[in-house]
Design a protein around this motif. Structure first.
Motif, PDB file in Angstrom:
ATOM      1  N   ASP A   3     -60.655 -29.957   1.692  1.00 13.33           N
ATOM      2  CA  ASP A   3     -60.113 -29.359   0.471  1.00 13.33           C
ATOM      3  C   ASP A   3     -59.728 -27.912   0.797  1.00 13.33           C
ATOM      4  O   ASP A   3     -60.581 -27.024   0.833  1.00 13.33           O
ATOM      5  CB  ASP A   3     -61.153 -29.420  -0.653  1.00 13.33           C
ATOM      6  N   VAL A   4     -58.453 -27.685   1.045  1.00  9.91           N
ATOM      7  CA  VAL A   4     -57.974 -26.365   1.451  1.00  9.91           C
ATOM      8  C   VAL A   4     -58.246 -25.323   0.375  1.00  9.91           C
ATOM      9  O   VAL A   4     -58.662 -24.190   0.671  1.00  9.91           O
ATOM     10  CB  VAL A   4     -56.461 -26.429   1.772  1.00  9.91           C
ATOM     11  N   ALA A   5     -58.044 -25.695  -0.883  1.00  4.73           N
ATOM     12  CA  ALA A   5     -58.268 -24.746  -1.979  1.00  4.73           C
ATOM     13  C   ALA A   5     -59.731 -24.327  -2.051  1.00  4.73           C
ATOM     14  O   ALA A   5     -60.042 -23.145  -2.303  1.00  4.73           O
ATOM     15  CB  ALA A   5     -57.834 -25.374  -3.306  1.00  4.73           C
ATOM     16  N   SER A   6     -60.632 -25.267  -1.815  1.00  2.00           N
ATOM     17  CA  SER A   6     -62.062 -24.955  -1.844  1.00  2.00           C
ATOM     18  C   SER A   6     -62.433 -24.001  -0.715  1.00  2.00           C
ATOM     19  O   SER A   6     -63.185 -23.046  -0.917  1.00  2.00           O
ATOM     20  CB  SER A   6     -62.878 -26.245  -1.724  1.00  2.00           C
ATOM     21  N   PHE A   7     -61.883 -24.231   0.482  1.00  3.28           N
ATOM     22  CA  PHE A   7     -62.152 -23.334   1.616  1.00  3.28           C
ATOM     23  C   PHE A   7     -61.642 -21.929   1.314  1.00  3.28           C
ATOM     24  O   PHE A   7     -62.345 -20.930   1.533  1.00  3.28           O
ATOM     25  CB  PHE A   7     -61.476 -23.887   2.873  1.00  3.28           C
ATOM     26  N   ARG A   8     -60.438 -21.836   0.765  1.00  4.51           N
ATOM     27  CA  ARG A   8     -59.854 -20.526   0.453  1.00  4.51           C
ATOM     28  C   ARG A   8     -60.657 -19.817  -0.642  1.00  4.51           C
ATOM     29  O   ARG A   8     -60.875 -18.594  -0.573  1.00  4.51           O
ATOM     30  CB  ARG A   8     -58.400 -20.711   0.016  1.00  4.51           C
ATOM     31  N   GLU A   9     -61.093 -20.555  -1.620  1.00  6.83           N
ATOM     32  CA  GLU A   9     -61.906 -19.969  -2.700  1.00  6.83           C
ATOM     33  C   GLU A   9     -63.195 -19.367  -2.151  1.00  6.83           C
ATOM     34  O   GLU A   9     -63.591 -18.250  -2.524  1.00  6.83           O
ATOM     35  CB  GLU A   9     -62.233 -21.045  -3.736  1.00  6.83           C
ATOM     36  N   GLN A  10     -63.841 -20.080  -1.234  1.00 12.42           N
ATOM     37  CA  GLN A  10     -65.115 -19.602  -0.702  1.00 12.42           C
ATOM     38  C   GLN A  10     -64.932 -18.425   0.251  1.00 12.42           C
ATOM     39  O   GLN A  10     -65.717 -17.478   0.234  1.00 12.42           O
ATOM     40  CB  GLN A  10     -65.849 -20.751   0.002  1.00 12.42           C
ATOM     41  N   TYR A  11     -63.882 -18.451   1.069  1.00 13.24           N
ATOM     42  CA  TYR A  11     -63.719 -17.313   1.985  1.00 13.24           C
ATOM     43  C   TYR A  11     -63.297 -16.066   1.210  1.00 13.24           C
ATOM     44  O   TYR A  11     -63.644 -14.935   1.599  1.00 13.24           O
ATOM     45  CB  TYR A  11     -62.797 -17.646   3.158  1.00 13.24           C
ATOM     46  N   THR A  12     -62.576 -16.247   0.110  1.00 15.28           N
ATOM     47  CA  THR A  12     -62.224 -15.095  -0.733  1.00 15.28           C
ATOM     48  C   THR A  12     -63.476 -14.470  -1.329  1.00 15.28           C
ATOM     49  O   THR A  12     -63.623 -13.235  -1.366  1.00 15.28           O
ATOM     50  CB  THR A  12     -61.259 -15.526  -1.848  1.00 15.28           C
ATOM     51  N   ALA A  13     -64.399 -15.314  -1.772  1.00 14.75           N
ATOM     52  CA  ALA A  13     -65.658 -14.820  -2.334  1.00 14.75           C
ATOM     53  C   ALA A  13     -66.470 -14.083  -1.270  1.00 14.75           C
ATOM     54  O   ALA A  13     -67.111 -13.056  -1.558  1.00 14.75           O
ATOM     55  CB  ALA A  13     -66.463 -15.986  -2.905  1.00 14.75           C
ATOM     56  N   ILE A  14     -66.443 -14.569  -0.048  1.00 17.41           N
ATOM     57  CA  ILE A  14     -67.168 -13.906   1.043  1.00 17.41           C
ATOM     58  C   ILE A  14     -66.577 -12.523   1.318  1.00 17.41           C
ATOM     59  O   ILE A  14     -67.307 -11.530   1.464  1.00 17.41           O
ATOM     60  CB  ILE A  14     -67.123 -14.778   2.320  1.00 17.41           C
ATOM     61  N   LEU A  15     -65.262 -12.425   1.381  1.00 16.87           N
ATOM     62  CA  LEU A  15     -64.611 -11.146   1.683  1.00 16.87           C
ATOM     63  C   LEU A  15     -64.930 -10.093   0.631  1.00 16.87           C
ATOM     64  O   LEU A  15     -65.009  -8.894   0.941  1.00 16.87           O
ATOM     65  CB  LEU A  15     -63.101 -11.343   1.804  1.00 16.87           C
ATOM     66  N   GLU A  16     -65.104 -10.528  -0.612  1.00 14.83           N
ATOM     67  CA  GLU A  16     -65.440  -9.588  -1.689  1.00 14.83           C
ATOM     68  C   GLU A  16     -66.811  -8.945  -1.496  1.00 14.83           C
ATOM     69  O   GLU A  16     -67.109  -7.913  -2.085  1.00 14.83           O
ATOM     70  CB  GLU A  16     -65.362 -10.301  -3.036  1.00 14.83           C
ATOM     71  N   GLU A  17     -67.643  -9.570  -0.664  1.00 18.48           N
ATOM     72  CA  GLU A  17     -69.004  -9.067  -0.443  1.00 18.48           C
ATOM     73  C   GLU A  17     -69.095  -8.124   0.759  1.00 18.48           C
ATOM     74  O   GLU A  17     -70.193  -7.690   1.121  1.00 18.48           O
ATOM     75  CB  GLU A  17     -69.961 -10.252  -0.230  1.00 18.48           C
ATOM     76  N   ASN A  18     -67.967  -7.810   1.399  1.00 16.61           N
ATOM     77  CA  ASN A  18     -67.943  -6.911   2.556  1.00 16.61           C
ATOM     78  C   ASN A  18     -68.932  -7.352   3.640  1.00 16.61           C
ATOM     79  O   ASN A  18     -69.877  -6.625   3.997  1.00 16.61           O
ATOM     80  CB  ASN A  18     -68.250  -5.468   2.130  1.00 16.61           C
ATOM     81  N   PRO A  19     -68.738  -8.510   4.212  1.00 14.75           N
ATOM     82  CA  PRO A  19     -69.706  -9.044   5.187  1.00 14.75           C
ATOM     83  C   PRO A  19     -69.699  -8.260   6.491  1.00 14.75           C
ATOM     84  O   PRO A  19     -68.686  -7.669   6.888  1.00 14.75           O
ATOM     85  CB  PRO A  19     -69.200 -10.475   5.412  1.00 14.75           C
TER      86      PRO A  19
END
Length: 353
Positions: free
Chosen positions: A106-122
């Motif tokens: 699910d490409v949309a699901s992968f993109r949604e999760q990586y966007t959420a990760i980037l918002e956390e300044n990993p």
């Protein structure tokens, strides 16, 4: 010889405070004093004790793991356990790990999760890649923001990960075919079980490469043996799977050996046990308990172990060494290919490091 700050200061003709400021890149050091200290450091081949410095640092480090959603006793649960263990082992460095899960294929699901990760300044990422294009979207951002990342499952060197942990997929598939043919070398046909979602193969890049290795071996050594592919829908029920399996074995009575290149050999293994087909066996991957039970009861002949726990542990440890300790990390880390059977499955320790 181990040199103290006092030793360096005496050699450079400066105060210990000046040496301390140079070593920690602090201001208020004259150009002349800086040159003196650096000359002494070069002369004695000084290397800073990054371990001690990291322990003294109270900063928090946030690592994120992005992987497919998984059920209990799935392969990815084993990987996650290793990651959590490493986080616990490295707790003195204030390491924290957060897990994010995407829906497989699910490409949309992968993109949604990586966007959420980037918002956390990993501070670092461990990821199981999705489709190449969307994974590249993510890794391009990580490179632009200078965030290191580790890859599991599939090695995609063009995306330039800090490191990869996993098996050599081609060699693994080649080896799997070789082991299978020790049992099925005189057969007319074998069955290759796959899983599909809406008619599309759900195999990862790693499983695709295993199949390439598998077919290479078969073509080179047993070209006369027919490979029958059975697709089992990924999200179907056990009853639906059993209907398809019953139909397959009724129409292919000459099939006595099967293989799957994923961790779901137990789907076929349970069917064989429940229908009392003792003259058929399947070979698969991963020491999850459902598979191990079928090995003990004889419906799965062999399992290939991937050392998922170790992959998880080492992936987090690599981020600790690279990000916190400033150590070199080996780029490609292939795990051993091990075979498990009824005789040794209970001695395999997935939590051993």
């Amino acid at each position: 010889m181990r040199y103290t700050i006092k030793d360096i200061a005496e050699k450079a003709g400066v105060s210990t405070g000046t040496v301390d400021r140079v070593l920690h890149n602090r201001p208020n050091v004259s150009k002349k004093a800086l040159e003196k200290v650096r000359a002494v450091l070069a002369q004695i081949h000084y290397e800073p004790n990054m371990y001690a410095s990291a322990l003294a640092n109270s900063r928090r480090f946030d690592f994120f793991c992005l992987m497919p959603k998984h059920e209990s006793e799935a392969y990815w649960e084993e990987v996650e356990q290793g990651q959590r263990k490493c986080c616990d082992t490295r707790r003195d460095f204030h390491v924290y790990v957060t897990f994010k899960y995407y829906r497989r294929n699910d490409v949309a699901s992968f993109r949604e999760q990586y966007t959420a990760i980037l918002e956390e300044n990993p501070d670092g990422i461990v990821m199981v890649p999705s489709k190449l294009d969307v994974t590249r979207e993510f890794t391009d951002i990580l490179h632009a923001e200078e965030i290191p990342f580790i890859m599991l499952d599939s090695y995609l060197p063009d995306l330039r990960p800090l490191a990869f942990y996993g098996q050599d997929s081609f060699a693994s598939g080649y080896f799997a075919a070789k082991m299978l043919m020790l049992l099925a070398g005189k057969e007319k046909e074998i069955m290759l079980m796959k899983q599909t979602l809406d008619g599309v193969n759900v195999a990862s890049k790693q499983q695709d490469n295993r199949e390439v290795g598998f077919r290479h071996y078969m073509q080179d050594h047993f070209p006369e043996i027919k490979i029958n592919v059975l697709d089992l829908p990924y999200q179907s029920t056990k009853r639906q799977h059993n209907v398809l399996l019953e139909e397959y074995f009724n129409t292919h009575p000459d099939t006595h050996h099967c293989i799957t290149l994923n961790s779901k050999a137990h789907i076929v293994g349970d069917f064989l046990l429940n229908t009392n087909r003792r003259n058929v066996q399947i070979m698969g991957y991963d020491m999850v308990e459902k598979n191990a039970r079928c090995v003990r009861e004889g419906s799965i002949s062999f399992l290939i172990a991937q050392h998922g726990y170790q992959q998880g542990y080492y992936s987090i440890d690599a981020l600790v060494r690279a990000v916190i300790l400033k150590k070199h990390v080996t780029a490609v880390n292939y795990m051993p290919i091990e075979i498990l059977s009824k005789e040794n499955v209970d001695f395999y320790r997935r939590t051993q490091i």
